[in-house]
Design an enzyme around this catalytic site. Structure first.
Site, PDB file in Angstrom:
ATOM      1  CG  HIS A 140     -31.139 -28.664 -49.686  1.00 26.29           C
ATOM      2  ND1 HIS A 140     -30.721 -28.364 -50.968  1.00 26.29           N
ATOM      3  CD2 HIS A 140     -30.868 -27.567 -48.944  1.00 26.29           C
ATOM      4  CE1 HIS A 140     -30.229 -27.128 -50.994  1.00 26.29           C
ATOM      5  NE2 HIS A 140     -30.303 -26.631 -49.774  1.00 26.29           N
TER       6      HIS A 140
ATOM      7  CG  HIS B  42     -24.156 -21.680 -54.405  1.00 22.93           C
ATOM      8  ND1 HIS B  42     -23.621 -21.709 -53.137  1.00 22.93           N
ATOM      9  CD2 HIS B  42     -25.166 -22.587 -54.396  1.00 22.93           C
ATOM     10  CE1 HIS B  42     -24.278 -22.578 -52.403  1.00 22.93           C
ATOM     11  NE2 HIS B  42     -25.213 -23.123 -53.144  1.00 22.93           N
TER      12      HIS B  42
ATOM     13  NE  ARG C 215     -28.338 -26.889 -57.129  1.00 19.80           N
ATOM     14  CZ  ARG C 215     -27.239 -26.335 -57.635  1.00 19.80           C
ATOM     15  NH1 ARG C 215     -26.423 -27.079 -58.388  1.00 19.80           N
ATOM     16  NH2 ARG C 215     -26.938 -25.067 -57.410  1.00 19.80           N
TER      17      ARG C 215
ATOM     18  CE  LYS D 271     -34.010 -24.201 -62.325  1.00 21.47           C
ATOM     19  NZ  LYS D 271     -34.786 -23.801 -61.119  1.00 21.47           N
TER      20      LYS D 271
ATOM     21  NE  ARG E  50     -26.825 -27.537 -53.044  1.00 18.44           N
ATOM     22  CZ  ARG E  50     -25.908 -27.274 -53.970  1.00 18.44           C
ATOM     23  NH1 ARG E  50     -25.058 -28.210 -54.317  1.00 18.44           N
ATOM     24  NH2 ARG E  50     -25.832 -26.087 -54.547  1.00 18.44           N
TER      25      ARG E  50
ATOM     26  CE1 TYR F 262     -27.265 -24.969 -49.403  1.00 13.64           C
ATOM     27  CE2 TYR F 262     -26.949 -22.951 -50.632  1.00 13.64           C
ATOM     28  CZ  TYR F 262     -27.584 -24.149 -50.473  1.00 13.64           C
ATOM     29  OH  TYR F 262     -28.547 -24.552 -51.352  1.00 13.64           O
TER      30      TYR F 262
END
Length: 444
Positions: free
Chosen positions: A367, A393, A248, A287, A370, A403
């Site tokens: 992005h 992920h 990221r 997170k 990625r 993706y």
């Protein structure tokens, strides 16, 4: 020639004309293309005279948005009083016309434009404007006949702002949450109707631009173009690293020297670097646990990191929440953040497309790199769980469905690969059978 002396009444009229013109310009062309020069030319005043009313374009924007609020409230009131419209139809009509401001003359800021305004204003001025918005949404709820005492006006405001400023899927998520909240209000006998019980497609179109990865040919052409371009050559290594690691952009910005393990060839990922107008630089940790990972370095990534360290110079002594020696620096020797790369990729795509027949994807952001990495790894047959780990992920579904874009060509190639493997297995089995038969005969 002596300057014209304006009376107080004339100054008030010019100020109102500036606000009306700004509203019209935002609706027609957007804030970015509504320069002070354009405004002054339309109103027929000098820039010097403009600055006697407002200290900046952004200050005019806030006054203009406040100026249109009473008109929006009158419009909402007229819809509620229209005998030909049901309550639901009135609310839907209001939201739809606010979403498509260019068609109805409503000034609507995109999220980028609001950030631009926010950056140019003091925290106090921006907070005062936010408070005006909360007051506006409270009045709007009253017009719609909803109890302001039982419902936070910001709930309604969040959806309205989302519909005006952010992506379609974010709007859907906001509406879903608000529908559930207002349903609880119905259960508690606070209201009789749920203002968000309607199909979102009746109010706003899905204008989401598909996220398309680079094709192998585009990837090769892009890197070759960057190597040879005098402007974008200095970003070459950063783009290579993004394409070879799938990081990221905030994870890339947060990398420090200690995050690189050249002996075992991996990148340690356990934090992101971000920056806000109020707080400056700050660090965020992943997170979920899946965000903590060690991403293997390919040969290309290894070489790119080596060049980055070799060419890194002029770094300012800065420590952010205990982290220092960031790898990627701007021209002032300070760490880069996502917004720096957003602007770079826009300029890169524009320049690339001018001299290439096959343009880059419409949505070209960090992005995209990625996205390209994940798609390339999936099409190469990487184990899905390994790919999920590298991407960080939390859910395998995101890795598989969001993706990894399969195409007819990749599906056809995969079928051919399996057929070839099957044929090879058959040949090996036949050869083994023949050998066993011959050995049996020899033994007899």
């Amino acid at each position: 020639m002596a300057r014209k002396a304006y009376s107080d009444e004339e100054r008030a009229q010019v100020k109102e004309t500036l606000m009306v013109t700004m509203i019209r310009c935002i609706a027609d062309r957007g804030l970015i293309h509504s320069s002070i020069d354009v405004l002054c030319r339309k109103v027929g005043i000098s820039k010097t005279f403009f600055y006697s009313f407002f200290s900046s374009k952004e200050e005019l924007v806030l006054h203009a948005l406040r100026y249109q609020q009473p008109k929006l409230l009158d419009y909402a009131r007229s819809l509620m009083e229209d005998p030909g419209l049901s309550w639901r139809a009135g609310v839907e009509t209001f939201l739809k016309n606010c979403c498509y401001g260019a068609k109805s003359g409503v000034a609507v800021l995109s999220i980028e434009e609001e950030q631009q305004v926010r950056r140019c204003l003091s925290k106090e001025n921006f907070q005062a404007f936010r408070q005006d918005q909360v007051s506006f949404y409270g009045k709007l709820l009253s017009i719609f006949g909803l109890p302001v005492d039982s419902i936070d006006p910001r709930l309604f405001g969040n959806l309205a702002l989302s519909m005006m400023m952010v992506a379609y899927h974010t709007i859907c998520n906001s509406k879903r949450s608000l529908k559930a909240i207002f349903y609880m209000a119905i259960q508690d006998d606070c209201i009789r109707k749920n203002p968000f019980d309607f199909p979102i497609n009746d109010v706003i179109n899905d204008d989401t631009e598909p996220k398309v990865p680079l094709t192998p040919a585009q990837e090769e052409e892009l890197l070759k173009f960057m190597q040879d371009d005098p402007v974008y050559a200095k970003y070459y290594d950063e783009v290579v690293i993004l394409l070879e690691t799938g990081l990221r952009i905030s994870e890339l910005c947060g990398l420090t020297e200690t995050d690189l393990n050249f002996d075992l060839r991996f990148v340690n990922v356990d934090h992101q670097l971000l920056r806000s107008t109020e707080d400056g630089y700050y660090i965020e940790t992943p997170k979920t646990d899946s965000g903590f990972r060690q991403v293997p370095m390919s040969a290309a990534a290894y070489e790119a990191f080596q060049r980055v360290l070799k060419n890194r110079r002029g770094a300012k002594a800065i420590k952010v929440d205990g982290y220092s020696n960031f790898l990627f620096l701007n021209r002032n020797g300070l760490p880069k953040v996502a917004v720096n790369y957003d602007a770079m990729f826009k300029g890169l795509a524009k320049k690339f497309n001018k001299c290439h027949k096959e343009p880059l994807p419409t949505v070209m952001t960090p992005h995209t790199m990625r996205h390209t990495f994940c798609t390339r790894m999936a099409n190469a047959g990487m184990n899905p769980k390994a790919l999920q780990y590298i991407m960080g992920h939390a859910n395998i579904v995101m890795t598989l469905n969001y993706y990894a874009h399969a195409t007819f060509q990749s599906a056809q190639a995969e079928m051919a690969r399996l057929e070839a493997a099957k044929a090879e297995t058959t040949v090996v089995a036949a050869e083994t059978t023949v050998e066993n038969t011959e050995e049996t005969k020899a033994a007899a």
